[in-house]
Design a protein around this motif. Structure first.
Motif, short mmCIF file in Angstrom:
data_model
loop_
_atom_site.label_atom_id
_atom_site.label_comp_id
_atom_site.label_asym_id
_atom_site.label_seq_id
_atom_site.Cartn_x
_atom_site.Cartn_y
_atom_site.Cartn_z
N TYR A 186 9.48 -24.70 20.02
CA TYR A 186 9.48 -23.87 21.23
C TYR A 186 10.32 -22.61 21.06
O TYR A 186 10.10 -21.62 21.78
N ALA A 187 11.21 -22.61 20.09
CA ALA A 187 12.05 -21.44 19.86
C ALA A 187 11.24 -20.21 19.45
O ALA A 187 11.72 -19.09 19.56
N VAL A 188 9.99 -20.40 18.97
CA VAL A 188 9.17 -19.24 18.58
C VAL A 188 8.50 -18.57 19.78
O VAL A 188 8.04 -17.43 19.68
N ARG A 189 8.45 -19.24 20.93
CA ARG A 189 7.63 -18.74 22.03
C ARG A 189 8.12 -17.45 22.69
O ARG A 189 7.30 -16.70 23.23
N PRO A 190 9.42 -17.14 22.69
CA PRO A 190 9.80 -15.82 23.20
C PRO A 190 9.12 -14.68 22.44
O PRO A 190 8.92 -13.60 23.00
N VAL A 191 8.75 -14.94 21.20
CA VAL A 191 8.06 -13.93 20.39
C VAL A 191 6.55 -14.09 20.47
O VAL A 191 5.81 -13.12 20.64
N SER A 192 6.08 -15.33 20.36
CA SER A 192 4.63 -15.56 20.29
C SER A 192 3.95 -15.64 21.65
O SER A 192 2.72 -15.53 21.73
N GLY A 193 4.72 -15.80 22.73
CA GLY A 193 4.15 -15.93 24.06
C GLY A 193 4.65 -17.21 24.72
O GLY A 193 4.55 -18.28 24.12
N LEU A 194 5.19 -17.12 25.92
CA LEU A 194 5.81 -18.28 26.54
C LEU A 194 4.81 -19.36 26.93
O LEU A 194 5.00 -20.53 26.63
N ARG A 195 3.72 -18.98 27.59
CA ARG A 195 2.76 -19.97 28.08
C ARG A 195 1.48 -20.01 27.25
O ARG A 195 0.83 -21.05 27.15
N ARG A 196 1.10 -18.89 26.70
CA ARG A 196 -0.11 -18.80 25.89
C ARG A 196 0.11 -17.75 24.82
O ARG A 196 0.99 -16.90 24.93
N PRO A 197 -0.67 -17.79 23.74
CA PRO A 197 -0.45 -16.84 22.64
C PRO A 197 -0.66 -15.39 23.07
O PRO A 197 -1.60 -15.07 23.79
N LYS A 198 0.26 -14.53 22.63
CA LYS A 198 0.09 -13.10 22.89
C LYS A 198 -1.02 -12.50 22.04
O LYS A 198 -1.70 -11.56 22.45
N LEU A 199 -1.19 -13.04 20.83
CA LEU A 199 -2.16 -12.50 19.89
C LEU A 199 -3.47 -13.26 19.98
O LEU A 199 -3.51 -14.42 20.37
N SER A 200 -4.55 -12.60 19.58
CA SER A 200 -5.86 -13.24 19.64
C SER A 200 -6.01 -14.35 18.62
O SER A 200 -6.81 -15.27 18.80
N ASN A 201 -5.26 -14.27 17.51
CA ASN A 201 -5.32 -15.33 16.50
C ASN A 201 -4.02 -15.33 15.69
O ASN A 201 -3.27 -14.35 15.71
N PRO A 202 -3.74 -16.43 14.97
CA PRO A 202 -2.46 -16.55 14.28
C PRO A 202 -2.44 -16.05 12.84
O PRO A 202 -1.51 -16.34 12.10
N GLY A 203 -3.46 -15.29 12.42
CA GLY A 203 -3.47 -14.76 11.06
C GLY A 203 -2.35 -13.75 10.82
O GLY A 203 -2.01 -12.98 11.72
N ARG A 204 -1.80 -13.73 9.59
CA ARG A 204 -0.66 -12.88 9.32
C ARG A 204 -0.77 -12.09 8.02
O ARG A 204 -0.14 -11.05 7.88
N ALA A 205 -1.49 -12.59 7.02
CA ALA A 205 -1.55 -11.92 5.71
C ALA A 205 -2.99 -11.53 5.40
O ALA A 205 -3.93 -12.27 5.70
N LEU A 206 -3.16 -10.36 4.78
CA LEU A 206 -4.52 -9.85 4.58
C LEU A 206 -4.62 -9.01 3.31
O LEU A 206 -3.62 -8.57 2.75
#
Length: 335
Positions: free
Chosen positions: A59-79
């Motif tokens: 849960y410690a990641v949620r201030p960055v990733s979104g408290l209730r639902r994901p801020k980003l459309s998908n969790p991909g990070r490297a490309l």
């Protein structure tokens, strides 16, 4: 002329099972600002951070990733891909350049990228190979060389040696002149030997921390062993670098062990700690040099099409992958 929409993995809620929360859809083509780059993604890769963003755990990641639902459309990070457009204030990149690096929501045909997070793609790598490098190899480089102080003649123990970070860490430690003991499961021992490990240990059959052997550096990537056990296997002034571990519950995940190591370190002769890997173009260019010189190579376990993103994450979670799992984007206009 580009389409107005793109194929992308879409996640609307948190969940621990990729099959339940990752789907394929179409999203509007992203627009870039004056200091951004638009990359036509050819391939992306999966890492443990993908799951953390997808699940919203700890849960410690949620201030960055979104408290209730994901801020980003998908969790991909490297490309890895080709520059499709360049912001008015961006220098050093042009349309058509082949690049690799990190970006949010990378499981899509196009991604908006900061120019300080990408670098020219290694010439000897295919896009699917290059996409597996940025996060895991940068983490390994910083763990082994910068935090672990690995160098000529040092005795190094690497846990999780057959995984994404571990497969790079073994190669880097050997390149720096260390004698490497690599820890993996039975089915993955041969793959670790090929990477250059001097000694391999099957953790399912042997306690790799038992016995008289002591290490100058331990890179603990996939371990969940107690600090006292890890310290016992270190030399009196050895260095422990914790880069992984999933114990600690839903609130803190593995970070509780990392915090305890850092709190203890000032009071003992050994250097105990952890770090958050920096994702930056300078490091990517350094990795490119190592790759093009033949000193470092990605280990690609499997390449899934974008539509099988959930299966790619599942393979990682189940511990079946040796090295990295990649995603290949559909050919332009095919989806």
């Amino acid at each position: 002329m580009r389409a107005e929409t793109m194929a992308a993995v879409v996640q609307e809620r948190y969940g621990e099972r990729p099959e339940a929360v990752l789907g394929l859809g179409r999203l509007p083509l992203p627009e870039i600002g004056p200091r951004q780059v638009l990359v036509r993604v050819h391939a992306a890769s999966v890492d443990r951070g993908t799951w953390h963003l997808m699940a919203g755990l700890p849960y410690a990641v949620r201030p960055v990733s979104g408290l209730r639902r994901p801020k980003l459309s998908n969790p991909g990070r490297a490309l890895a891909g080709v520059v499709a457009a360049v912001g008015a204030e961006v220098t050093g990149f042009a349309v058509g350049d082949e690049v690799y690096g990190t970006a949010p929501a990378a499981f899509a045909e196009y991604a908006v990228v900061r120019p300080d997070r990408i670098a020219p793609k290694p010439a000897r790598l295919a896009f699917e190979e290059a996409a597996t490098v940025p996060i895991s190899a940068l983490t390994a480089l910083q763990a082994v060389r910068d935090k672990g102080a690995v160098g000529e003649g040092r005795q190094v123990l690497i846990t999780g040696a057959a995984g994404g970070v571990g497969s790079f860490a073994v190669q880097l430690a050997r390149h720096l002149g260390a004698e490497v003991t690599a820890v993996a499961s039975t089915a993955k021992l041969d793959a670790v030997r090929v990477l250059g490990a001097d000694r391999v240990v099957d953790y399912t059959r042997e306690d790799f921390l038992a016995g008289p052997r002591r290490y100058d550096t331990i890179i603990d990537i996939a371990g969940n062993r107690r600090l006292r056990d890890l310290r016992r296997a270190l030399t009196p002034h050895g260095r422990l670098v914790i880069t992984g571990g999933e114990t600690g519950g839903r609130l803190l995940g593995g970070t509780d062990r990392q915090l305890r190591a850092q709190l203890l370190s000032p009071f003992v002769g050994q250097h105990l700690g952890t770090f958050i890997a920096s994702e930056h173009a300078d490091g990517l260019r350094e990795l490119t040099g190592l790759i093009d010189a033949g000193a470092l190579a990605p280990v690609v376990d499997r390449v899934h099409p974008l539509a099988e993103a959930a299966a790619a994450v599942r393979r990682l979670l189940d511990g079946r992958a040796v090295g990295k799992v990649a995603l290949a984007m559909p050919a332009a206009g095919s989806v």
